[in-house]
Design an enzyme around this catalytic site. Sequence first.
Site, PDB file in Angstrom:
ATOM      1  N   HIS A 111      -5.144  62.583  -1.518  1.00 24.35           N
ATOM      2  CA  HIS A 111      -4.914  63.459  -0.359  1.00 24.35           C
ATOM      3  C   HIS A 111      -5.024  64.931  -0.714  1.00 24.35           C
ATOM      4  O   HIS A 111      -5.344  65.759   0.136  1.00 24.35           O
ATOM      5  CB  HIS A 111      -3.589  63.111   0.316  1.00 24.35           C
ATOM      6  CG  HIS A 111      -3.713  61.853   1.110  1.00 24.35           C
ATOM      7  ND1 HIS A 111      -3.305  60.642   0.628  1.00 24.35           N
ATOM      8  CD2 HIS A 111      -4.299  61.619   2.302  1.00 24.35           C
ATOM      9  CE1 HIS A 111      -3.607  59.707   1.514  1.00 24.35           C
ATOM     10  NE2 HIS A 111      -4.201  60.267   2.535  1.00 24.35           N
ATOM     11  N   GLU A 114      -7.760  49.197   7.356  1.00 21.56           N
ATOM     12  CA  GLU A 114      -7.784  49.763   6.004  1.00 21.56           C
ATOM     13  C   GLU A 114      -7.147  48.836   4.981  1.00 21.56           C
ATOM     14  O   GLU A 114      -7.013  49.185   3.811  1.00 21.56           O
ATOM     15  CB  GLU A 114      -7.114  51.142   5.977  1.00 21.56           C
ATOM     16  CG  GLU A 114      -5.731  51.197   6.582  1.00 21.56           C
ATOM     17  CD  GLU A 114      -5.153  52.614   6.614  1.00 21.56           C
ATOM     18  OE1 GLU A 114      -5.683  53.508   5.956  1.00 21.56           O
ATOM     19  OE2 GLU A 114      -4.142  52.802   7.312  1.00 21.56           O
ATOM     20  N   ASP A 134      -8.425  53.681   1.936  1.00 21.74           N
ATOM     21  CA  ASP A 134      -7.486  52.619   1.575  1.00 21.74           C
ATOM     22  C   ASP A 134      -8.173  51.269   1.499  1.00 21.74           C
ATOM     23  O   ASP A 134      -7.818  50.436   0.669  1.00 21.74           O
ATOM     24  CB  ASP A 134      -6.324  52.567   2.572  1.00 21.74           C
ATOM     25  CG  ASP A 134      -5.284  53.629   2.241  1.00 21.74           C
ATOM     26  OD1 ASP A 134      -4.997  53.810   1.047  1.00 21.74           O
ATOM     27  OD2 ASP A 134      -4.786  54.280   3.172  1.00 21.74           O
ATOM     28  N   CYS A 183     -13.167  56.646   9.568  1.00 22.77           N
ATOM     29  CA  CYS A 183     -12.499  57.940   9.377  1.00 22.77           C
ATOM     30  C   CYS A 183     -12.135  58.183   7.925  1.00 22.77           C
ATOM     31  O   CYS A 183     -11.510  59.188   7.595  1.00 22.77           O
ATOM     32  CB  CYS A 183     -11.281  58.077  10.276  1.00 22.77           C
ATOM     33  SG  CYS A 183      -9.987  56.896   9.894  1.00 22.77           S
TER      34      CYS A 183
HETATM   35  C1  PEP Z   1      -8.162  56.005   4.916  1.00 28.94           C
HETATM   36  O1  PEP Z   1      -7.360  55.310   4.305  1.00 28.94           O
HETATM   37  O2  PEP Z   1      -9.386  55.887   4.815  1.00 28.94           O
HETATM   38  C2  PEP Z   1      -7.675  57.065   5.823  1.00 28.94           C
HETATM   39  C3  PEP Z   1      -8.486  57.701   6.631  1.00 28.94           C
HETATM   40  O3  PEP Z   1      -6.365  57.375   5.780  1.00 28.94           O
HETATM   41  P1  PEP Z   1      -5.648  58.185   4.599  1.00 28.94           P
HETATM   42  O4  PEP Z   1      -6.721  58.767   3.730  1.00 28.94           O
HETATM   43  O5  PEP Z   1      -4.805  59.227   5.246  1.00 28.94           O
HETATM   44  O6  PEP Z   1      -4.848  57.137   3.916  1.00 28.94           O
HETATM   45 MG    MG Z   2      -5.275  55.256   4.847  1.00 31.17          MG
END
Ligand code: PEP
Ligand code: MG
Length: 596
Positions: free
Chosen positions: A199, A443, A467, A514
């Site tokens: 992140h 995910e 994920d 996403c």
């Molecule tokens: C993902 O897991 O691809 C996602 C978009 O969520 P995050 O990166 O916030 O876990």
């Molecule tokens: Mg995620």
Amino acid sequence: MNVNPHELKFQAVAASPGIAIGQAFIILPQVSSYENVLERVIPESQIDSEIERFNRALEQCRQQIINMQQRVQDKFDSREAGIFDAHLLIADDQILNDEVKTLIGKGVNAEAAYKRVITRYVNAIESIPDSYIRERANDIKDIASRVINNLTRESTPVVKPPDTPHIVIAHDLTPSETALMDRKTILGFAVETGSTTSHTAILARSMQMPAIVGLPHEAFTEIKNGSMIIVDGGNGELFVNPAQETLDFYRERIALEHNFAISLAGERSLPAQTTDNYEVKLYGNLETAEDLSAIIESGAGGVGLFRTEYMFINTAVLPSEDKQYQIYSDLARRIHGAPLVIRTLDIGGDKLESRIDATMEANPFLGLRAIRLCLKSRIDIFRAQLRAILRASIHGDIRVMFPMISCVEEVIEIKSFVAKMMSELKSENIAFNQDIKLGIMIEIPSAALIAEKLAPLVDFFSIGTNDLIQYSIAIDRNNDRVAYLYQPTHPAVLELIHRTVCAARNHGIAVSICGEMAGNPIYTPLLVGMGVHELSMGPNSIGIIRRIIRMMNKKDAETAVAKALKCTTAEEALKVSAGILRSIAPDMVGLGMPGF
Ligand code: PEP
Ligand code: MG
């Protein structure tokens, strides 16, 4: 030619494209907790100076709290900054501090003396049944870690970050530290830990700040505070004491990338439509409200993922229903009716927040994270968030999305809770959109495998590839030691994505991507060829993905998908996708896009 014999180059991992040239500012590693300190005996002759050392650490702590309070106040809400007053009271507690000094007087070093006294206080507070009072123990631990860190860092001079532009060098940066970075003075950063889908890296892309992760440990002995460095976020390179020639090369690259960005911006109002008229909607991923303007400027068709957890992470007080209602409504208004997909709280994994859940888990990525936490432990937070989203839904095209879905039962439970919230609002005569679209993130591999069973229950799917890859290949997405296994085109991953897209198509619901895969051009042919409807990504990537889609032919992409699904290795499938890309956009190679 001006060559600097002291130039050094380190290869790290590309995390956020762009080039930063400037002076280094090193953030020293912190002692992670006040519990990790060693006890030693202080000779009588040094007791007075040890007490002095303790007083200095306390004073530093006060200054840090005041600075933090100021930053939170500037960035968030003045009421929320008020919690730091409680922290100041703890730091200033005369009885506690006198007890520590008495122990130092008996020959215990300051760190250990402070730890002993604090531990007694914390144990006493944690034994009280009232959960509100128990929570206060976290505040005390927080202050204790701060004071101990100040004490342990005293031997190395503490340097204040310069007010002038600089590049941050750190062993580690948490997502919350990254979110609080001052964009006016920080040109970019390089850290030792993390990976492209951590992140911290995602935030850097969102903030359009050049960054690299996985910086080799040796670099830390070579880089000094004030060293001239270059961070190439697109190629994952770092130069220390660059030669004039290297500086000239990178200055030219900055100009080139700038011109390229301008040419992409010129296409911002054009649809992302293939040469055979297949249109893909491009949306932006949003982490903090202040990044919305970058998404709007990129020409995105809306917000495909609002990671609401950052509202909960960098705040002293959790955002109330009313506060959230205001934020969601403002965002919806600012994008003038374009879709705004609000994801409910996804705390857990690397986004830990002790105010929400103080329980330590051995495997936080597999623990009571995201929707599990909302449903099972913090229904109060879930309730406030859902009510806020529903109330805001009359101000635009707000959609709600639930993270970390693993089974049908969770969706049923969520839907019945949403229905309950709706009837509550109705009975209070509060308006909301009764037809608000409810979607889920795919995910977790189990969700992708039962996509056919989940699809009839929801209005849309959004595939969280970050994920999905982590869980299907069993690699911690933040662990640089296993980053070599993190392969989006692994046959299992492609199979799961394909399966999800087909299930959505069979049931007539929308499907988007996403995760970070959506914003990396190298995967665009495969994702478009599979038939995803929407791609949501950091604002930096929207221009290039739009251009590539506009150069692409959907039929060719479909052929590539058929080929890629038959590949036995990630590398072969990647070559198939890259082949399409190179055939349509060879001139874009090497322009600092990660993975290109
Ligand atoms: C993902 O897991 O691809 C996602 C978009 O969520 P995050 O990166 O916030 O876990
Ligand atoms: Mg995620």
